[in-house]
Write a protein that holds these residues in place. Structure first.
Motif, PDB file in Angstrom:
ATOM      1  N   SER A   1       0.993  -1.163  -0.077  1.00 55.32           N
ATOM      2  CA  SER A   1       0.087  -0.092   0.051  1.00 55.32           C
ATOM      3  C   SER A   1       1.000   1.268   0.093  1.00 55.32           C
ATOM      4  N   ALA A   2       1.828   1.403   1.043  1.00 54.28           N
ATOM      5  CA  ALA A   2       2.842   2.396   1.127  1.00 54.28           C
ATOM      6  C   ALA A   2       3.646   2.567  -0.471  1.00 54.28           C
ATOM      7  N   THR A   3       3.962   1.725  -0.954  1.00 53.76           N
ATOM      8  CA  THR A   3       4.559   1.651  -2.448  1.00 53.76           C
ATOM      9  C   THR A   3       3.734   2.292  -3.512  1.00 53.76           C
ATOM     10  N   VAL A   4       2.389   1.820  -3.497  1.00 51.31           N
ATOM     11  CA  VAL A   4       1.412   2.286  -4.305  1.00 51.31           C
ATOM     12  C   VAL A   4       1.119   3.757  -4.263  1.00 51.31           C
ATOM     13  N   ALA A   5       0.918   4.127  -2.799  1.00 49.21           N
ATOM     14  CA  ALA A   5       0.784   5.440  -2.514  1.00 49.21           C
ATOM     15  C   ALA A   5       1.797   6.272  -3.099  1.00 49.21           C
ATOM     16  N   VAL A   6       3.073   5.973  -2.792  1.00 49.86           N
ATOM     17  CA  VAL A   6       4.179   6.958  -3.060  1.00 49.86           C
ATOM     18  C   VAL A   6       4.021   7.198  -4.485  1.00 49.86           C
ATOM     19  N   ALA A   7       3.780   5.943  -5.333  1.00 59.98           N
ATOM     20  CA  ALA A   7       3.960   6.157  -6.794  1.00 59.98           C
ATOM     21  C   ALA A   7       2.738   6.926  -7.059  1.00 59.98           C
ATOM     22  N   ILE A   8       1.427   6.788  -6.831  1.00 65.02           N
ATOM     23  CA  ILE A   8       0.406   7.588  -7.432  1.00 65.02           C
ATOM     24  C   ILE A   8       0.376   8.984  -6.775  1.00 65.02           C
ATOM     25  N   SER A   9       1.256   9.359  -5.667  1.00 65.95           N
ATOM     26  CA  SER A   9       1.409  10.788  -5.431  1.00 65.95           C
ATOM     27  C   SER A   9       2.367  11.460  -6.465  1.00 65.95           C
ATOM     28  N   LEU A  10       2.942  10.738  -7.024  1.00 67.26           N
ATOM     29  CA  LEU A  10       4.082  11.504  -8.073  1.00 67.26           C
ATOM     30  C   LEU A  10       3.448  12.155  -9.395  1.00 67.26           C
ATOM     31  N   LYS A  11       1.940  11.584  -9.614  1.00 66.56           N
ATOM     32  CA  LYS A  11       1.407  12.132 -10.724  1.00 66.56           C
ATOM     33  C   LYS A  11       0.089  12.906 -10.458  1.00 66.56           C
ATOM     34  N   PRO A  12      -0.037  14.223 -10.786  1.00 67.18           N
ATOM     35  CA  PRO A  12      -1.183  14.787 -10.660  1.00 67.18           C
ATOM     36  C   PRO A  12      -2.354  14.283 -10.929  1.00 67.18           C
ATOM     37  N   PRO A  13      -3.597  14.269 -10.374  1.00 68.73           N
ATOM     38  CA  PRO A  13      -4.747  13.674 -10.937  1.00 68.73           C
ATOM     39  C   PRO A  13      -5.266  14.409 -12.027  1.00 68.73           C
ATOM     40  N   ARG A  14      -6.034  13.722 -12.834  1.00 65.11           N
ATOM     41  CA  ARG A  14      -6.741  14.319 -14.076  1.00 65.11           C
ATOM     42  C   ARG A  14      -7.857  15.107 -13.629  1.00 65.11           C
ATOM     43  N   ASP A  15      -8.744  14.162 -12.509  1.00 66.00           N
ATOM     44  CA  ASP A  15      -9.725  14.877 -12.173  1.00 66.00           C
ATOM     45  C   ASP A  15      -9.896  15.462 -10.913  1.00 66.00           C
ATOM     46  N   THR A  16      -9.755  16.793 -10.946  1.00 68.16           N
ATOM     47  CA  THR A  16      -9.584  17.602  -9.370  1.00 68.16           C
ATOM     48  C   THR A  16     -10.783  18.023  -8.808  1.00 68.16           C
ATOM     49  N   ARG A  17     -11.864  17.449  -9.135  1.00 68.04           N
ATOM     50  CA  ARG A  17     -13.251  18.046  -8.346  1.00 68.04           C
ATOM     51  C   ARG A  17     -13.000  17.475  -6.789  1.00 68.04           C
ATOM     52  N   ALA A  18     -13.551  18.605  -6.075  1.00 67.54           N
ATOM     53  CA  ALA A  18     -13.483  18.447  -4.729  1.00 67.54           C
ATOM     54  C   ALA A  18     -14.372  17.522  -4.189  1.00 67.54           C
ATOM     55  N   ALA A  19     -13.869  16.709  -3.017  1.00 63.56           N
ATOM     56  CA  ALA A  19     -14.482  15.684  -2.365  1.00 63.56           C
ATOM     57  C   ALA A  19     -14.879  16.304  -0.968  1.00 63.56           C
ATOM     58  N   PRO A  20     -15.940  16.137  -0.024  1.00 63.95           N
ATOM     59  CA  PRO A  20     -16.235  16.526   1.194  1.00 63.95           C
ATOM     60  C   PRO A  20     -15.332  15.859   2.040  1.00 63.95           C
ATOM     61  N   ASP A  21     -15.223  16.509   3.016  1.00 66.46           N
ATOM     62  CA  ASP A  21     -14.181  15.991   4.386  1.00 66.46           C
ATOM     63  C   ASP A  21     -14.778  14.698   4.543  1.00 66.46           C
ATOM     64  N   TRP A  22     -16.063  14.444   4.836  1.00 65.71           N
ATOM     65  CA  TRP A  22     -16.398  13.235   5.519  1.00 65.71           C
ATOM     66  C   TRP A  22     -16.110  11.871   4.528  1.00 65.71           C
ATOM     67  N   LEU A  23     -16.220  12.070   3.213  1.00 59.25           N
ATOM     68  CA  LEU A  23     -15.993  11.097   2.036  1.00 59.25           C
ATOM     69  C   LEU A  23     -14.500  10.647   2.441  1.00 59.25           C
ATOM     70  N   ARG A  24     -13.636  11.610   2.586  1.00 58.66           N
ATOM     71  CA  ARG A  24     -12.121  11.513   2.777  1.00 58.66           C
ATOM     72  C   ARG A  24     -12.046  10.346   4.065  1.00 58.66           C
ATOM     73  N   SER A  25     -12.779  10.800   5.062  1.00 56.75           N
ATOM     74  CA  SER A  25     -12.752   9.883   6.251  1.00 56.75           C
ATOM     75  C   SER A  25     -13.419   8.680   6.033  1.00 56.75           C
ATOM     76  N   TYR A  26     -14.200   8.591   5.320  1.00 56.12           N
ATOM     77  CA  TYR A  26     -14.997   7.328   4.712  1.00 56.12           C
ATOM     78  C   TYR A  26     -14.020   6.273   4.077  1.00 56.12           C
TER      79      TYR A  26
END
Length: 362
Positions: free
Chosen positions: A191-216
């Motif tokens: 999981s940590a390896t994938v997280a680091v790899a994914i974070s190195l590329k900006p997301p294409r879809d930048t629409r905001a998500a509510p805080d509670w959905l991030r917690s979910y």
């Protein structure tokens, strides 16, 4: 007509920021590719580890030789020496007495391949890491993250031997506590390896998500890890070979409390009672499915990539649940069991991508 200076400033800085982000993403593309390769090898390692467990091969190599152990026995005398070491442990004396050398070689190759793959992952990680550092593609912040991943990999090797050592004296198999720890740590590294790899590329879809959905999303990820740990306990106790009916378990949806907590102190049932361990694995599977439905119903209101990831997670959890049921009903055949273990890594990877991207969508 004069233009608003503020508007001109915004127009002039926006392309520069985008170009800068694009340049960094392009510079880090080889790093991302390398980390994706490492993640794929970790998934393979988890699956091969499952095969090693299911074929009862994990105790066939009774010594930990990180360097010299890379070479298998060469010649009849060397094979016989390894076989004699195996004959000294309880698993041989109590379960495999009279095993032929050919049968020993079969289980030896599984364990040797598992350990070799671990060594290869170490080399595939370390050498490109040093190269990228030399070429200046990795900054200090990223370098520390990658160094932490390498340290976790080294710890995983030590935990693997700690697990094997538990089965060399007074037991015919490894401790389920240590097996579950070994599996869970491997998945944390994945999981940590994938997280680091994914974070190195900006997301294409930048629409905001509510805080509670991030917690979910974080809650869902935590429950996935918990379920993987419980799966390790099930494997360590061979709990999948008992109570092989569904949806009833020993004739009940919920077995009698007295049977679930027959051991004392009560907490031991959570880790050592075959009935309780399998029951908990089932219940958390139902919880995960319910959470996946709730996440999808919530995320589709946001739409875009957020909704698509939630739908993919729901589909993967449903498929994983079906694989788990089939594995149980057919009494853990190798192909279904390995597919089930592979499915767990897919759920974990997508859950990881989900929390990384949700954290960026602010």
């Amino acid at each position: 007509m004069a233009s608003d200076p503020t508007t001109l400033d915004q127009r002039s800085t926006q392309p520069i920021a985008s170009a800068g982000a694009g340049t960094r993403a392009d510079r880090l593309r080889p790093v991302r590719g390398w980390l994706y390769l490492v993640a794929a090898m970790i998934v393979l390692m988890v699956v091969v580890g499952g095969a090693t467990r299911l074929t009862e091969s994990g105790l066939s190599i009774t010594e930990w030789k990180p360097v010299t152990g890379i070479l298998p026995p060469l010649g009849t005398a060397a094979w016989q020496a390894e076989f004699e070491k195996y004959q000294q442990i309880p698993q041989y004396r109590e379960l495999n007495q009279g095993m032929s050398l050919a049968a020993f070689q079969y289980i030896f190759w599984w364990e040797w391949g598992h350990r070799l793959l671990g060594r290869l992952i170490g080399f595939v990680f370390l050498l490109p890491f040093l190269f990228f550092l030399w070429r200046g593609r990795i900054d200090r912040a990223l370098g520390w993250k990658l160094a932490g991943l390498f340290a976790l990999g080294g710890l995983q090797g030590a935990v693997g031997w700690w697990m094997v050592a538990s089965g060399l004296v007074n037991r015919v198999d490894v401790s389920q506590y240590r097996l579950a720890t070994h599996l869970t740590l491997a998945c944390i590294i994945l999981s940590a390896t994938v997280a680091v790899a994914i974070s190195l590329k900006p997301p294409r879809d930048t629409r905001a998500a509510p805080d509670w959905l991030r917690s979910y999303g974080r809650l869902f990820f935590a429950v996935v890890l918990l379920q993987i740990f419980l799966g390790g306990l099930v494997a360590g106790l061979d709990a999948g070979l008992t109570y092989t009916t569904w949806p009833l378990m020993d004739g009940h949806i919920v077995p009698p409390i007295g049977n679930l907590f027959i051991q004392h102190p009560a907490w031991r049932n959570l880790f050592e009672n075959v009935l309780t361990v399998q029951f908990n694995h089932r219940m958390v599977a139902y919880l995960l499915f319910a959470l996946a439905i709730g996440q999808w119903l919530s995320a589709r209101r946001v739409g875009g990539a957020v909704g698509r990831r939630a739908l993919l997670l729901l589909a993967l959890v449903a498929a994983q649940g079906c694989l788990g049921i089939l594995t149980l009903l057919h009494q853990v055949p190798l192909d279904l069991a390995l597919a089930h273990q592979f499915g767990a890594t897919l759920v974990l990877i997508v859950a990881t991508v989900n929390i990384v991207r949700l954290g960026e969508a602010r």
